[in-house]
Design an enzyme around this catalytic site. Structure first.
Site, PDB file in Angstrom:
ATOM      1  N   SER A  60     -51.838 -27.674  31.435  1.00 15.26           N
ATOM      2  CA  SER A  60     -51.590 -28.519  32.611  1.00 15.26           C
ATOM      3  C   SER A  60     -50.297 -28.201  33.346  1.00 15.26           C
ATOM      4  O   SER A  60     -50.035 -28.790  34.403  1.00 15.26           O
ATOM      5  CB  SER A  60     -51.587 -29.989  32.193  1.00 15.26           C
ATOM      6  OG  SER A  60     -52.862 -30.368  31.709  1.00 15.26           O
ATOM      7  N   GLU A  84       0.782  -1.225   0.000  1.00 11.79           N
ATOM      8  CA  GLU A  84       0.000   0.000   0.000  1.00 11.79           C
ATOM      9  C   GLU A  84       0.820   1.284   0.000  1.00 11.79           C
ATOM     10  O   GLU A  84       0.344   2.318  -0.483  1.00 11.79           O
ATOM     11  CB  GLU A  84      -0.942  -0.001   1.215  1.00 11.79           C
ATOM     12  CG  GLU A  84      -2.056  -1.021   1.150  1.00 11.79           C
ATOM     13  CD  GLU A  84      -3.035  -0.752   0.023  1.00 11.79           C
ATOM     14  OE1 GLU A  84      -3.356   0.431  -0.231  1.00 11.79           O
ATOM     15  OE2 GLU A  84      -3.460  -1.717  -0.634  1.00 11.79           O
TER      16      GLU A  84
END
Length: 777
Positions: free
Chosen positions: A463, A185
């Site tokens: 239940s 770079e």
């Protein structure tokens, strides 16, 4: 313009005036430029020296604790290694690897900084004996006999701009990162002053020849300025600002400071709507490893992505990414930064990325959602998404993964069974019954949309409420497990005169049944009679004491579960049953630590006894019978017969909701299955929810439930039909817990014939001792 015929003096005066004007304008421009530069300089310094980034809060699982005698198998530890992305290697000479040799497992840990201690990187040697860690040795002795692996990052709480990063220091970078970046770079990074004149001239030539702004000639410093301070706007003004700010940045800060900031700022990918910033996070995103562990080929790929993380995306464009990686390696070789041998070895390697990314994702979004809800009660949103907090949770990845696998497998099968269930949904919550710590949360089938059914789906529980009815009866002292209950047809008259005729699930009457059997088989008719006798207000009081927060209607239908609750609510309701009458609110967080490692909040245990342990102990027996002989008995087809567990199925009207709540000695889990629009599923608790719970337990290591027996309860042999004292050898004899003060004095004829002891307490003790001795024979 000078007038014709003017004198030389006038000519000179005009020139002087023009020069003065030019100098004045130049001075004004210079002052303006200086002021502008000062403004930019203030921007550069204030952001660089201030809070550079909003750092998301990271959410961690529990750390796996290793110690001699831990209930861990080799497979358990290897599964944890896979989650943490440890790599198998022939040697263990670097962190993040493991190796097996002569039946022993060697792990080179990464180390981790906890709030109370720093777990150093070390080499561990583990030996296993079946499901137990039988021996643990380490290169670092800590005096505790316990080693914690680093916890798994399970998610984060992100800022509005959806940027994510893991900050790294330059000294933590692998040795090839800096040379790879410089070679590719900005090879003159250490010699320029922020801009490269040669690069700018080259870019100008390209741009002039093409007629558009195509190339920038940017140095690393300029790239940092563009990403850190500016936008992606393509204009001459932005480029001039970029160049000036780059010079200013280089004026104030060292190359090392600039490079470290660049390593943390650069964008290297996208994960949905969240950007992956910095090499620290990119290492985890693409490879599942800390940046310090990356090799040359991996570093080269990440550096290659700087040019265009979308264009070179290794998942979508692997050939393009491989070519770019090799270009980085070519640059390094050409500049003498690596040897030919290093180049050849790195170039021969595959990309080596994860099958799919994990970093940046919430691996377990429903659990993280519960964590976030708890945190928002105590922390500001801004603090959660920008201050770099570390949230340590109670989540156990092994339990969470087991719950997820069982849930997805079962629901997927049910969805394909009929069109009626094609969009079936559900939820699962799992906790440690002793301390209420949440171990797993599943909020639904498929992708998480934000609707967390584990806490948001309030559905009738059916239940599941029945144990509270039986608990109320047993706590009154008027009933025991063998009290006969009438299970014939029943009619209840409402206030309006309307008659309600509840039926059993099988639409059959069962005559007179023992109390425990009525609960084990979930008989509606006997439950209604029992609840109406003890009184609905008394049942409501019991439910409130067990932690139910909802408004409860004073109607008979409440006795059969006509109340809406979420799976998390049901978990809290059942925790006292699993913990001998003690309750702690379900909690997902252990502690919150700031970015400096200081503990901000520790979430301790708030334990309280909420109900009579003697009555709970008896109900526990009845719920064990649910599993042995009742509606939950199918679980034993896949689980060991000697595993003691308890639970309760729940099914609502028209089979809209299927529930199961069950617990062993170390896991309490609630499962709900249903449709979001409340349509019928055609599933009962036993056929829809119980299979998920059972499959999950087969993937874990459940230990037998062992409730603490209160002093006021004794075990006796009694006749199932009459409730009289009996003997083990007598027909119809059952071994049940009984209130000691209410032990029957009358014997069955069979027991009387076999009896040699005069008083019933003596018979009781003899029977208890014999039963105790039988266990150890």
């Amino acid at each position: 313009m000078i007038p014709a015929g003017s004198s030389p003096r006038a000519h000179r005066g005009f020139i002087l005036t023009a020069l003065l004007l030019i100098l004045t304008l130049a001075l004004i421009a210079l002052v303006g430029l200086g002021l502008y530069a000062l403004t930019l300089d203030n921007q550069v310094r204030s952001k660089f020296e201030g809070k550079r980034w909003a750092i998301p809060a990271k959410v961690y699982s529990r750390p796996l604790e290793l110690y001699t005698g831990a209930p861990l198998s080799r497979e358990d530890v290897l599964a944890e290694m896979e989650l943490l992305h440890y790599r198998a290697a022939p040697t263990w000479d670097m962190p993040g690897v493991f190796s097996e040799k002569d039946g022993e497992l060697y792990i080179h840990t990464r180390g981790f900084v906890f709030s109370d201690d720093t777990e150093k990187s070390q080499v561990l040697k583990l030996k296993f004996d079946g499901g137990t860690l039988s021996d643990l040795a380490s290169t670092h002795q800590n005096g505790r006999g316990l080693v914690r692996l680093e916890p798994l990052v399970i998610g984060g709480i992100y800022p509005r701009q959806n940027e994510d990063r893991v900050l790294m220091r330059l000294k933590e970078a692998p040795k090839f990162l800096e040379p790879a970046l410089i070679a590719t770079e900005d090879r003159n990074f250490y010699s320029h002053f922020g801009i490269s004149i040669r690069g700018i001239l080259r870019a100008m030539a390209v741009n002039i020849s093409s007629g558009e702004l195509r190339q920038g000639g940017s140095t690393l410093t300029q790239q940092l300025v563009k990403n850190f301070y500016l936008t992606d706007e393509r204009s001459l003004k932005r480029k001039l600002n970029e160049a000036l700010m780059a010079i200013l940045l280089e004026t104030h800060y060292s190359k090392q400071e600039i490079l470290e900031c660049y390593l943390n700022e650069v964008n290297l990918g996208q994960n949905g709507n969240r950007s992956i910033n910095g090499f620290g996070l990119a290492a985890q995103f693409y490879f599942g490893q800390p940046i310090s562990e990356l090799g040359l080929s991996q570093v080269a790929l990440l550096v290659g992505l700087v040019k265009g993380p979308s264009y070179y995306n290794p998942w979508r464009n692997p050939e393009r990414a491989l070519s770019r990686r090799n270009t980085v390696l070519d640059n390094m070789l050409g500049q003498g930064r690596i040897t030919r041998a290093q180049y050849d070895k790195a170039k021969s390697r595959p990309l080596g990325i994860l099958i799919q990314p994990t970093a940046g994702l919430s691996l377990y979004p429903a659990f993280v959602d519960v964590v976030r809800r708890q945190l928002k009660q105590e922390y500001k949103e801004e603090d959660l998404n920008s201050e770099g907090l570390r949230i340590f949770t109670t989540m156990d990845p092994r339990v969470q993964n087991a719950a997820g696998a069982s849930f997805n497998r079962t629901v997927s099968q049910l969805r394909t069974r009929s069109k009626k269930m094609s969009d079936l949904q559900g939820a699962v919550v799992v906790a440690n019954p002793e301390n209420g710590e949440l171990l797993a949360v599943l909020g639904g089938y498929g992708s998480f949309t934000g609707y967390n059914r584990a806490v948001d789906a309030n559905r009738q529980v059916g239940s599941l409420l029945k144990p509270a009815v039986y608990l109320t009866a047993l706590a009154s002292g008027q009933y025991n497990l063998l009290t006969p209950l009438d299970d014939s047809a029943v009619e209840i008259a409402g206030q309006s005169g309307q008659i309600w005729r509840p039926e059993n699930y099988d639409r059959q009457d069962h005559g007179v049944v023992p109390l425990y059997d009525a609960l084990a088989h979930s008989y509606n008719q006997s439950t209604i009679r029992l609840g109406m006798t003890v009184g609905i207000p008394a049942v409501i009081k019991t439910l409130k004491e067990l932690g139910v927060r909802q408004e409860l209607p004073n109607y008979p239908s409440l006795l059969l579960g006509a109340v809406d609750m979420s799976p998390m609510d049901v978990l809290q309701l059942y925790q006292p049953f699993a913990a001998n009458g003690f309750q702690t609110a379900p909690r997902a967080i252990r502690e919150v630590v700031n970015s400096q490692g200081k503990r901000l909040t520790r979430y301790g245990l708030d334990v309280k006894q909420v109900y009579d342990p003697a009555a709970l102990y008896q109900v526990n027996y009845a719920m064990q019978q649910v599993m042995r002989n009742g509606t939950g008995s199918a679980a034993y087809a896949r689980l060991p017969g000697n595993l003691v567990m308890a639970g309760k199925t729940g099914t609502t009207n028209d089979m809209r909701d299927a529930w199961f709540a069950g617990y062993t000695g170390n896991y309490l889990a609630v499962v709900w299955v249903g449709h979001d629009d409340n349509r019928s599923t055609g599933l009962s608790g036993a056929s829809g929810a119980l299979p998920i719970w059972t499959d999950m337990m087969t993937r874990l290591h459940p230990v037998s439930l062992a409730p603490v027996q209160p002093d006021t309860v004794s075990w006796i042999w009694a006749d199932r039909a009459s409730g009289k004292l009996s003997a083990e050898s007598c027909p119809g004899a059952v071994y049940v817990p009984f209130p000691t003060a209410g032990i029957p004095a009358e014997l069955t004829p069979c027991a009387a014939a076999a009896d040699t002891t005069a008083d019933p307490i003596g018979r009781l003790l003899n029977g208890t001792v014999n039963k105790f001795l039988d266990i150890f024979r």
